[in-house]
Design a protein around this motif. Structure first.
Motif, PDB file in Angstrom:
ATOM      1  N   ALA A 176       0.828  -1.203   0.000  1.00 45.09           N
ATOM      2  CA  ALA A 176       0.000   0.000   0.000  1.00 45.09           C
ATOM      3  C   ALA A 176       0.865   1.256   0.000  1.00 45.09           C
ATOM      4  N   ASP A 177       1.938   1.246   0.792  1.00 48.05           N
ATOM      5  CA  ASP A 177       2.821   2.407   0.819  1.00 48.05           C
ATOM      6  C   ASP A 177       3.553   2.569  -0.510  1.00 48.05           C
ATOM      7  N   ASN A 178       3.962   1.450  -1.117  1.00 47.87           N
ATOM      8  CA  ASN A 178       4.602   1.517  -2.435  1.00 47.87           C
ATOM      9  C   ASN A 178       3.652   2.075  -3.486  1.00 47.87           C
ATOM     10  N   VAL A 179       2.385   1.642  -3.416  1.00 45.40           N
ATOM     11  CA  VAL A 179       1.382   2.138  -4.357  1.00 45.40           C
ATOM     12  C   VAL A 179       1.269   3.650  -4.246  1.00 45.40           C
ATOM     13  N   ARG A 180       1.220   4.129  -3.026  1.00 43.22           N
ATOM     14  CA  ARG A 180       1.113   5.584  -2.805  1.00 43.22           C
ATOM     15  C   ARG A 180       2.314   6.309  -3.399  1.00 43.22           C
ATOM     16  N   THR A 181       3.521   5.760  -3.188  1.00 45.30           N
ATOM     17  CA  THR A 181       4.721   6.414  -3.718  1.00 45.30           C
ATOM     18  C   THR A 181       4.739   6.393  -5.245  1.00 45.30           C
ATOM     19  N   GLN A 182       4.382   5.253  -5.825  1.00 46.89           N
ATOM     20  CA  GLN A 182       4.353   5.162  -7.291  1.00 46.89           C
ATOM     21  C   GLN A 182       3.307   6.110  -7.874  1.00 46.89           C
ATOM     22  N   PHE A 183       2.204   6.285  -7.182  1.00 45.75           N
ATOM     23  CA  PHE A 183       1.171   7.235  -7.617  1.00 45.75           C
ATOM     24  C   PHE A 183       1.679   8.669  -7.513  1.00 45.75           C
ATOM     25  N   ARG A 184       2.312   8.990  -6.393  1.00 40.51           N
ATOM     26  CA  ARG A 184       2.728  10.378  -6.190  1.00 40.51           C
ATOM     27  C   ARG A 184       3.868  10.768  -7.135  1.00 40.51           C
ATOM     28  N   THR A 185       4.773   9.840  -7.458  1.00 39.00           N
ATOM     29  CA  THR A 185       5.817  10.201  -8.417  1.00 39.00           C
ATOM     30  C   THR A 185       5.272  10.287  -9.836  1.00 39.00           C
ATOM     31  N   ALA A 186       4.153   9.626 -10.116  1.00 40.72           N
ATOM     32  CA  ALA A 186       3.498   9.850 -11.408  1.00 40.72           C
ATOM     33  C   ALA A 186       2.949  11.274 -11.465  1.00 40.72           C
ATOM     34  N   LEU A 187       2.411  11.756 -10.343  1.00 46.25           N
ATOM     35  CA  LEU A 187       1.927  13.141 -10.300  1.00 46.25           C
ATOM     36  C   LEU A 187       3.089  14.122 -10.435  1.00 46.25           C
ATOM     37  N   THR A 188       4.211  13.835  -9.770  1.00 46.54           N
ATOM     38  CA  THR A 188       5.350  14.753  -9.901  1.00 46.54           C
ATOM     39  C   THR A 188       5.933  14.692 -11.308  1.00 46.54           C
ATOM     40  N   THR A 189       5.771  13.565 -11.990  1.00 44.60           N
ATOM     41  CA  THR A 189       6.199  13.496 -13.390  1.00 44.60           C
ATOM     42  C   THR A 189       5.359  14.430 -14.246  1.00 44.60           C
ATOM     43  N   VAL A 190       4.048  14.364 -14.064  1.00 52.90           N
ATOM     44  CA  VAL A 190       3.157  15.242 -14.821  1.00 52.90           C
ATOM     45  C   VAL A 190       3.429  16.700 -14.473  1.00 52.90           C
ATOM     46  N   GLN A 191       3.546  16.987 -13.179  1.00 58.45           N
ATOM     47  CA  GLN A 191       3.781  18.370 -12.774  1.00 58.45           C
ATOM     48  C   GLN A 191       5.141  18.863 -13.241  1.00 58.45           C
ATOM     49  N   GLY A 192       6.158  17.991 -13.139  1.00 59.61           N
ATOM     50  CA  GLY A 192       7.480  18.385 -13.610  1.00 59.61           C
ATOM     51  C   GLY A 192       7.479  18.689 -15.099  1.00 59.61           C
ATOM     52  N   ALA A 193       6.745  17.884 -15.866  1.00 58.56           N
ATOM     53  CA  ALA A 193       6.649  18.142 -17.303  1.00 58.56           C
ATOM     54  C   ALA A 193       5.980  19.486 -17.569  1.00 58.56           C
ATOM     55  N   LEU A 194       4.944  19.799 -16.798  1.00 57.92           N
ATOM     56  CA  LEU A 194       4.285  21.101 -16.953  1.00 57.92           C
ATOM     57  C   LEU A 194       5.225  22.240 -16.582  1.00 57.92           C
ATOM     58  N   ASP A 195       6.000  22.040 -15.527  1.00 56.99           N
ATOM     59  CA  ASP A 195       6.903  23.103 -15.074  1.00 56.99           C
ATOM     60  C   ASP A 195       7.961  23.440 -16.115  1.00 56.99           C
ATOM     61  N   ILE A 196       8.395  22.450 -16.882  1.00 58.66           N
ATOM     62  CA  ILE A 196       9.433  22.708 -17.887  1.00 58.66           C
ATOM     63  C   ILE A 196       8.852  22.565 -19.289  1.00 58.66           C
ATOM     64  N   ARG A 197       7.609  22.914 -19.420  1.00 52.89           N
ATOM     65  CA  ARG A 197       6.892  22.762 -20.690  1.00 52.89           C
ATOM     66  C   ARG A 197       7.671  23.349 -21.864  1.00 52.89           C
ATOM     67  N   ASP A 198       8.125  24.585 -21.740  1.00 56.95           N
ATOM     68  CA  ASP A 198       8.809  25.247 -22.855  1.00 56.95           C
ATOM     69  C   ASP A 198      10.093  24.510 -23.225  1.00 56.95           C
ATOM     70  N   ASP A 199      10.814  24.045 -22.195  1.00 55.50           N
ATOM     71  CA  ASP A 199      12.047  23.303 -22.460  1.00 55.50           C
ATOM     72  C   ASP A 199      11.751  21.980 -23.163  1.00 55.50           C
ATOM     73  N   LEU A 200      10.672  21.317 -22.749  1.00 55.82           N
ATOM     74  CA  LEU A 200      10.308  20.043 -23.373  1.00 55.82           C
ATOM     75  C   LEU A 200       9.945  20.232 -24.839  1.00 55.82           C
ATOM     76  N   ILE A 201       9.155  21.249 -25.110  1.00 56.76           N
ATOM     77  CA  ILE A 201       8.757  21.503 -26.501  1.00 56.76           C
ATOM     78  C   ILE A 201       9.978  21.805 -27.350  1.00 56.76           C
ATOM     79  N   ALA A 202      10.864  22.651 -26.816  1.00 56.39           N
ATOM     80  CA  ALA A 202      12.078  22.995 -27.557  1.00 56.39           C
ATOM     81  C   ALA A 202      12.963  21.771 -27.741  1.00 56.39           C
ATOM     82  N   PHE A 203      13.061  20.945 -26.689  1.00 59.72           N
ATOM     83  CA  PHE A 203      13.895  19.746 -26.782  1.00 59.72           C
ATOM     84  C   PHE A 203      13.386  18.808 -27.860  1.00 59.72           C
ATOM     85  N   GLN A 204      12.081  18.560 -27.874  1.00 56.40           N
ATOM     86  CA  GLN A 204      11.548  17.600 -28.836  1.00 56.40           C
ATOM     87  C   GLN A 204      11.702  18.120 -30.265  1.00 56.40           C
ATOM     88  N   ARG A 205      11.453  19.398 -30.446  1.00 61.23           N
ATOM     89  CA  ARG A 205      11.631  19.965 -31.793  1.00 61.23           C
ATOM     90  C   ARG A 205      13.092  19.911 -32.222  1.00 61.23           C
TER      91      ARG A 205
END
Length: 865
Positions: free
Chosen positions: A346-375
């Motif tokens: 149960a604790d592992n599930v919570r951690t895996q869930f929360r790092t998925a949220l930080t992945t999404v949030q981290g991607a949003l935080d560096i949105r411009d860098d990600l777009i530039a990187f992919q292009r």
């Protein structure tokens, strides 16, 4: 909420195992602090009747709940993108705002245009992929989908609305449903009323069988190789979007802290952009911030590499995405005691869930860098292609068009454009005929992935590999292929875009004498098995011959199969119907023999010295008791799935109980076979009475020691050398010099030997990931495959290992009484991705009875002249 009768029954069943010690956690445990959730969206325990951690989450409960969430929320859409071998669905969830869902096709098109540089940065939301459940034994990597999808279905507030408006999140549930179901069965089988946290308890011991899919394949090694339906489904869906960030969720040993990428800095595939690592680290700061906020143990930038491009966290990096590996210390039985305290699922599930949220949030935080990187990534692909020595790659598979088409199918799944050759081409490795050859232009979106597939790499910054170091796929497929240098063609002779679909062969004429098909085709073994299983007599050619057919003369090679009309228990019409099936379903061209006379003196179809009668193989594959399930599964998949042969799977400990008069072949795969003297004695007698043992990797070592009484030589030690002394911190790198992590070696193949029938060239690339060497037989004709003197084609092998292996046997064939022992130094069907050496295994099965041993005494090479 009133539970359904099924949920109520589930709840009653859970009570039987629940105790005060059970570490069940309510939905609130997984919900983000300060976030309001819509009470109309039912939480998991109210839907399934039990809490996460109370008992194992059943496969049907998981699928039922996540499908419910897609119905309950207009933010989620679920699509079935494929099915496992056992018919279980693989689901992909698309998560975004309702407004974005209404124009999802438009958003995808805009995102793909943006990465090509054909649309502005704000043309589409960012795209994030979360991959759950590739390994069935890794509990939290599957169960984390529950709070993750509930969060996006039910969370309220400005923050979640902004996230949904600015992202398209794609999540898989589950990547490996058959492994998931096998884990559930194991945990439920050993569940007890009082939870047992001792790691020695059987409930925690489910790594091998539950980790893999139905046939024993590690699906996290399949992103590049694509032999399994789960991998094809996932990779096809991934390539249709080309996400900007990919999170891949796993578990490791229970004593390990939580891990997330980036990996070891020096262990990076040279085709991966350094900027990808920098951006991955920026997102990693968000994971670290969450872990720090709860004072959790974690690690990053260690142990795991990014070299093998077929893993879920590395493959995306050759297609313009950040690939992020997550690993939790596993609690597979629900809860387990580790060296740093109690670990719960149960604790592992919570951690895996929360790092998925930080992945999404981290991607949003560096949105411009990600777009530039992919292009920039894809723009750099175009620049690299323009500067590359190769403007294209051309390939063919002479005599086996299905093998070339299979390779085309693989490339197309990777979104790589492949064209039929519009005219004949001559290059350094020979001729490439139009209609049989294909061209892959270098200048296309997937340029770096094309290089990863076609190029050979033998030098690396650091020689420590988490997985196989050499994956030059045209070598694995034993294709004739060439790089076409720039300026050689202008324009390239491109025909139609190729898809590589399976093609039936033309129906054969009705034969007045019999039927013949060549052995070089991929599915010739399947065709022969049909013939033998039908009770028909079939004869294999030991020499090439020219057949007089109803449509003129035709050349046939060694191993070609002759099915006469005479002396058969079936009518000519029944035999003809079977030949039509072979042409239609196996794609094998069948010729109708007009006469028993051939154009070759002494090689007529009735010549017993040239044509040898074959028998139907009855194959046993040993597994368990130290034998690798991966290796056994790869053999099983090859025979069962590819060639539709009935195979008996038997644990090694039960081999002695079989009535061996019913079986012709035993396959001993790699691993560490554990068999007692009684089993060895039974197998020895069976071989001498006509049976065949086929050993691969450690199975070959066991057969050498126990069946053939060959002792492994002691390694040579230099005399009078002073003892070597090294610093401890060098140990990991220096140890790697003695390990073969997987490379491609060149061998010399005797194409006249039955092991080599169906091959056209003596040079044969093979997989090599073991360090031992086979003992050379005294019989000079009994080493049909031998490693070249300079064997390394692609991947890493130390100079020490190369010197040890060069010139040693890759395959040996020894006659023992009326039977044979056929040994492979490595696995000829490694990860089901070596169609080039798959035929060696099939030849060992179908032609073992015609592999005669020599009767002469050859003391030195001079006596052969």
């Amino acid at each position: 909420m009133i539970k359904t009768w099924r949920a109520a029954l589930t709840a009653l069943t859970a009570i039987a195992f629940a105790t005060p010690a059970a570490l069940a956690e309510p939905a609130s445990f997984f919900q983000v602090e300060g976030v309001e959730y819509d009470p109309a969206v039912t939480v998991f325990e109210d839907h399934a009747g039990y809490e996460i951690g109370e008992r194992v989450v059943g496969y049907e409960d998981l699928l039922g709940y996540v499908r419910y969430l897609a119905q309950a929320s207009d933010r989620l859409i679920v699509n079935e993108i494929g099915r496992s071998h056992q018919g279980r669905p693989i689901l992909k969830f698309t998560i975004t705002s309702p407004e974005n869902h209404a124009r999802l096709d438009e958003i995808r098109a805009a995102h793909l245009a943006r990465l090509r540089g054909d649309a502005p940065a704000d043309a589409a939301p960012i795209v994030v992929w979360i991959n759950y459940g590739v390994h069935g034994a890794e509990t939290s990597s599957m169960d984390a989908a529950i709070p993750f999808l509930h969060h996006f279905a039910a969370a309220r507030g400005e923050e979640i609305e902004e996230t949904l408006a600015n992202t398209v999140i794609l999540a898989t549930v589950t990547h490996n449903p058959d492994g998931h179901a096998r884990r559930i069965d194991h945990v439920e089988r050993f569940s007890s009323r009082v939870p047992v946290t001792d790691p020695a308890h059987e409930i925690h011991n489910l790594w091998g069988l539950a980790r893999v899919n139905h046939y024993g394949f590690d699906l996290n090694r399949q992103w590049l190789l694509l032999t399994q339906p789960e991998a094809v489904a996932i990779t096809t869906a991934w390539q249709s979007w080309k996400p900007m960030v990919t999170g891949d969720y796993h578990e490791m040993g229970h004593n390990s802290p939580y891990y997330f990428h980036p990996g070891v800095e020096t262990r990076r595939n040279p085709l991966i952009n350094v900027r990808a690592r920098e951006l991955t680290y920026e997102i990693a700061r968000r994971h670290a911030a969450f872990m720090d906020s709860e004072a959790r143990l974690y690690a990053t930038q260690e142990v795991f590499d990014n070299f093998y491009i077929g893993k879920g966290s590395t493959y995306p990096q050759l297609s313009g995405s950040l690939g992020i590996l997550f690993e939790a210390g596993a609690a597979r039985g629900g809860q387990i005691m580790s060296e740093h305290g109690l670990v719960t699922n149960a604790d592992n599930v919570r951690t895996q869930f929360r790092t998925a949220l930080t992945t999404v949030q981290g991607a949003l935080d560096i949105r411009d860098d990600l777009i530039a990187f992919q292009r920039d990534f894809f723009a750099e692909n175009a620049r690299q292609a323009a500067r590359a020595n190769a403007q294209a790659w051309v390939f063919t598979a002479p005599g086996d068009p299905e093998r070339a088409r299979r390779f085309v199918r693989l490339l197309r799944t990777h979104d790589i454009e492949v064209y039929a050759a519009a005219r004949d081409i001559r290059a350094s490795r020979g001729a490439y005929r139009a209609g049989e050859s294909f061209i892959v232009p270098a200048r296309q979106l997937q340029h770096r992935l094309i290089r990863g597939i076609f190029e050979r790499f033998t030098e690396f910054e650091e020689n420590v590999f988490y997985d196989v170091s050499g994956w030059t796929l045209p070598l694995a497929y034993n294709l004739q292929y060439d790089a076409l240098p720039g300026g050689m063609f202008s324009p390239l002779p491109l025909g139609d875009l190729a898809e590589g679909a399976f093609q039936s062969a033309p129906a054969p004429d009705r034969a007045p004498y019999g039927y013949v098909f060549d052995w070089s085709h991929t599915f010739a073994p399947r065709a022969l098995n049909r013939v033998l299983e039908a009770g028909l007599m079939a004869r294999a050619a030991r020499e090439p011959f020219t057949l007089v057919t109803t449509q003129g003369d035709r050349e046939f090679g060694r191993g070609s199969v002759f099915v006469p009309l005479a002396r058969q228990d079936q009518t000519p019409s029944q035999i003809h119907a079977l030949m039509e099936t072979i042409a239609r379903e196996d794609g094998v061209p069948v010729a109708a023999a007009a006469t028993g006379l051939t154009r070759n003196i002494g090689r007529d179809l009735g010549a017993w010295t040239v044509f040898r009668t074959l028998t139907a193989p009855k194959v046993v594959i040993a597994f368990d008791d130290g034998i690798s399930w991966n290796d056994a599964g790869e053999m099983w998949w090859t025979l069962d799935h590819q060639h539709e042969m009935a195979v008996l799977l038997v644990p090694a400990s039960r081999l002695a109980r079989l009535d061996w008069t019913n079986y012709t072949h035993l396959i001993l795969p790699g691993g560490n076979p554990s068999m007692d003297d009684a089993t060895k004695d039974i197998l020895s007698r069976w071989v001498r009475s006509g049976g065949t043992v086929i050993g691969a990797r450690q199975g070959a070592q066991w057969a050498e020691r126990r069946l053939l009484d060959i002792e492994a030589p002691e390694p040579a030690r230099p005399e009078n050398d002073s003892p070597l002394r090294l610093d401890f911190n060098q140990m990991q790198v220096r140890d790697a010099e003695h390990i073969l992590a997987g490379a491609i070696f060149e061998t010399d193949l005797d194409v006249t030997h039955p092991i080599g029938w169906g091959y056209g060239a003596r040079k044969l690339p093979v997989n090599r990931n073991t360090a031992f060497t086979l003992t050379r037989p005294d019989d000079p004709f009994a080493t049909p495959v031998q490693y070249a003197q300079n064997p390394l084609l692609s991947g890493y092998a130390s100079r020490h290992r190369l010197e040890e292996i060069a010139g040693t046997p890759a395959v040996t064939v020894r006659r023992q009484g009326r039977g044979s022992v056929i040994l492979f130094a490595d696995n000829p069907v490694f990860r089901a991705t070596y169609p080039g050496t798959e035929r060696l295994l099939m030849n060992a099965i179908f032609f073992s009875s015609v592999m005669d041993g020599s009767r002469g005494l050859y003391e030195d090479e001079a006596e052969l002249n």
